[in-house]
Design an enzyme around this catalytic site. Structure first.
Site, short mmCIF file in Angstrom:
data_model
loop_
_atom_site.label_atom_id
_atom_site.label_comp_id
_atom_site.label_asym_id
_atom_site.label_seq_id
_atom_site.Cartn_x
_atom_site.Cartn_y
_atom_site.Cartn_z
CE LYS A 192 -1.89 2.49 3.24
NZ LYS A 192 -1.73 3.82 2.61
CD GLU A 267 13.01 3.70 8.15
OE1 GLU A 267 13.12 4.57 9.04
OE2 GLU A 267 12.81 3.94 6.96
CB CYS A 301 13.17 8.41 8.29
SG CYS A 301 14.02 7.40 7.11
CD GLU A 405 10.72 11.88 12.11
OE1 GLU A 405 9.65 11.33 12.36
OE2 GLU A 405 11.61 11.35 11.42
P1 NAD Z 1 2.11 7.83 8.66
O1 NAD Z 1 2.87 6.94 9.56
O2 NAD Z 1 0.75 8.27 9.09
O3 NAD Z 1 1.93 7.14 7.22
C1 NAD Z 1 2.84 6.22 6.66
C2 NAD Z 1 2.06 5.09 6.00
O4 NAD Z 1 1.27 4.42 6.98
C3 NAD Z 1 1.07 5.56 4.92
O5 NAD Z 1 1.04 4.60 3.88
C4 NAD Z 1 -0.26 5.56 5.66
O6 NAD Z 1 -1.36 5.38 4.82
C5 NAD Z 1 -0.09 4.36 6.58
N1 NAD Z 1 -0.93 4.38 7.77
C6 NAD Z 1 -1.33 5.48 8.47
N2 NAD Z 1 -2.11 5.10 9.51
C7 NAD Z 1 -2.20 3.76 9.47
C8 NAD Z 1 -2.84 2.79 10.28
N3 NAD Z 1 -3.56 3.14 11.35
N4 NAD Z 1 -2.71 1.49 9.96
C9 NAD Z 1 -1.97 1.12 8.91
N5 NAD Z 1 -1.35 1.98 8.10
C10 NAD Z 1 -1.44 3.29 8.37
O7 NAD Z 1 3.00 9.05 8.36
P2 NAD Z 1 2.53 10.45 7.71
O8 NAD Z 1 1.27 10.95 8.32
O9 NAD Z 1 2.52 10.26 6.26
O10 NAD Z 1 3.68 11.38 8.19
C11 NAD Z 1 3.67 11.82 9.53
C12 NAD Z 1 5.04 11.76 10.10
O11 NAD Z 1 5.61 10.47 9.93
C13 NAD Z 1 6.04 12.67 9.45
O12 NAD Z 1 5.92 13.96 9.87
C14 NAD Z 1 7.31 12.01 9.85
O13 NAD Z 1 7.67 12.38 11.13
C15 NAD Z 1 6.99 10.57 9.82
N6 NAD Z 1 7.42 9.91 8.57
C16 NAD Z 1 8.51 9.12 8.63
C17 NAD Z 1 8.96 8.51 7.48
C18 NAD Z 1 10.14 7.64 7.49
O14 NAD Z 1 10.75 7.40 6.45
N7 NAD Z 1 10.53 7.08 8.61
C19 NAD Z 1 8.31 8.71 6.27
C20 NAD Z 1 7.17 9.50 6.24
C21 NAD Z 1 6.74 10.09 7.42
#
Ligand code: NAD
Length: 505
Positions: A192, A267, A301, A405
């Site tokens: 996804k 991660e 990240c 972060e």
């Molecule tokens: P997020 O964790 O909400 O989303 C990442 C992925 O998880 C997306 O595909 C999203 O659809 C999915 N997801 C979200 N909620 C979920 C759930 N309850 N169950 C299963 N899957 C779910 O991250 P975001 O909102 O896109 O970004 C928010 C923060 O996350 C950023 O500000 C940053 O701090 C962090 N981030 C980290 C990385 C990394 O590479 N480690 C990448 C993007 C964002």
């Protein structure tokens, strides 16, 4: 409503292509069962690029069922490992042929400069698939002698149906980090994409079919995290979840995965330290520390977002860091060849970063430079999500700007007096993803690298990343490793077969 499964698109840099919009299940695109959609926006202009179908729990079930059926189907299960590797090699070749298209889509969707997407993201994505194509026929077990009558051997087998959830900061290369090792080990996949960047992975889907992967081996869906992501994590036929994203979501995923005791790899985020000792090559330290937080708009990240500088060189370092921002951090849209820093990925992310900047000011940090939205010169980008590169000093370790972060072009620069203090404060975080050490003292470099609580340490560098080298975090930055030989561990399991040859004795 996405009214068609393909739309004709011309990218701002003039590439014409057919953008798939459906859910890729069993090698075919299909609409969402509910008709729900995701609109992808250009972060430079705030204008829609395309609307794609968003999976419901019912669609996730269809994708998982397809992956489950493909797992035991002979076209995948009995495919010789060398041929599995060849399929992956073909996929890498097809990606190479479409390098410019992928770079244009990811730049448009994410906001990163086209040239960066072309030369960095795409190189990483293609190399990762190629690298893991070579591993497909090189995962062996062992033979273990026990007594003269008995021995055992181990076989390395796929885990099964793997659910993969990826973020938006490196859309295509994050997909390949997950697909490469999973396919090399013979799993089947439901992946996804992040709702912020749904487009390039659907073009990848067309190449997966073209490369010759049997139906159901790779299923690609877009969908909302709380609905499609959660349905994937909780599905009883999914054997493993691999996730990259925020620590908060990872926590939810762990809880949901507990229901079926799923194998997980996480991660997550970081607040990675970069330490500059007084004997460091200052030019190098400034160059890499600027790159470590300001490249990819700080949406990394492993961003080295806490820079610790020895007090004796702090003033000089700060001057040079500001100079690096002035000379390097040119802000603009994805298509301007001079752009170093594009718009943040979404309005939500832009507002989140600006809110952190306000909090830092309220907490008493000193704003050295930046700290506000950037107004682009080009009228068409007036609504873009641009933020000036921002530096804070006079920050204490307990301020939110130092602990949490931000995921944007915002850095704190902190003085320290001794090596012991630098390591103690660098480790004073719940995170442990990356860390960088700048020194010309060989012993100190390796001593500090060993003492820092992080999954990866860069000596006299920042952000180096290579498909051959394990990537991952300690503490609340994650569980497990991606990339390298270590990445295979996450997608294979060892079975022990005990053999008794003693029946005639
Ligand atoms: P997020 O964790 O909400 O989303 C990442 C992925 O998880 C997306 O595909 C999203 O659809 C999915 N997801 C979200 N909620 C979920 C759930 N309850 N169950 C299963 N899957 C779910 O991250 P975001 O909102 O896109 O970004 C928010 C923060 O996350 C950023 O500000 C940053 O701090 C962090 N981030 C980290 C990385 C990394 O590479 N480690 C990448 C993007 C964002």
């Amino acid at each position: 409503m996405a009214d068609s499964l393909f739309v004709d698109i011309t990218t701002p840099n003039g590439r014409q292509y057919q953008q798939p919009t459906g859910l890729f299940i069993n090698n075919e695109f299909r609409p969402s069962s509910s008709g729900q959609t995701i609109v992808s926006l250009d972060p430079a202009t705030d204008k829609p690029i395309a609307t794609v179908h968003a999976a419901t729990a019912e669609d996730v079930d269809a994708a998982v069922q397809a992956a489950k059926a493909a797992l035991s189907h002979s076209t995948w299960k009995l495919l010789p490992a060398t041929e599995r590797g060849q399929l992956m090699g073909r996929l890498a070749d097809l990606m190479e042929e479409n390098r410019e298209l992928f770079a244009a889509i990811d730049a448009w969707d994410n906001g990163k400069p086209y040239q960066v997407a072309l030369t960095e993201d795409l190189t990483e994505a293609i190399t990762t698939i190629r690298y893991y194509s070579g591993w497909a026929d090189k995962t062996f077990g062992q033979t273990i002698s026990t007594t003269p009558q008995k021995f055992a051997y181990t076989i390395r087998q796929p885990i099964g149906v793997v659910g993969q959830i990826i973020p938006w900061n490196y859309p295509l290369s994050m997909a390949t980090w997950k697909l490469g090792p999973a396919l090399a080990c013979g799993n089947t996949v439901v992946i996804k994409a992040a709702e912020q960047t749904p487009l390039s992975i659907l073009v990848l889907a067309t190449l997966i079919k073209k490369a010759g992967f049997p139906p159901g081996v790779v299923n690609i869906i877009n969908g909302y995290g709380k609905e499609a992501g959660a349905a994937l994590v909780q599905h009883p036929l999914v054997d493993k979840i691999a996730f990259t994203g925020s620590t908060a979501t990872a926590r939810e995923i762990m809880k949901m995965a507990a229901g079926t005791l799923k194998n997980i790899t996480l991660e997550t985020g970081g607040k990675s330290p970069l330490i500059v000792y007084p004997d460091a090559d200052l030019e190098q330290a400034v160059k890499w520390s600027h790159f470590g937080i300001m490249s990819n708009k700080g949406e990394i990240c492993t961003a080295t977002s806490r820079i610790f500088v020895h007090r004796s060189i702090l003033t000089t370092f700060l001057e040079k860091f500001k100079e690096a921002i002035e000379t390097t951090s040119k802000i603009g849209d994805q298509w301007d060849e001079n752009t170093y820093q594009g718009p943040q990925v979404t309005r939500a992310q832009y507002e989140r970063v600006l809110a952190y900047i306000e909090t830092a000011k309220q907490e008493g940090a000193t704003l050295v430079t930046g700290g506000k939205p950037y107004t682009p010169k080009d009228e068409k980008n007036a609504k873009g999500y641009f933020i000036e590169p921002t530096v804070f000093t006079d920050v204490t370790d307990d301020m939110r700007i130092c602990k949490e972060e931000v995921f944007g072009p915002v850095v704190v620069i902190l003085p320290f007096d001794s090596e012991e203090e630098s390591v103690r404060r660098a480790n004073d975080t719940t995170y442990g993803l990356g860390a960088a050490v700048f020194t010309t003292d060989l012993e100190r470099a390796h001593r500090v690298a060993a003492d820092i609580e992080a999954g990866m340490v860069w000596i006299n560098s920042s952000q180096d990343c290579d498909p051959r080298i394990p990537f991952g975090g300690v503490k609340q930055s994650g569980i497990g490793r991606e990339l390298g030989e270590a990445g295979l561990e996450a997608y294979s399991q060892v079975k022990a077969v005990h053999v008794n040859m003693g029946s005639r004795l």
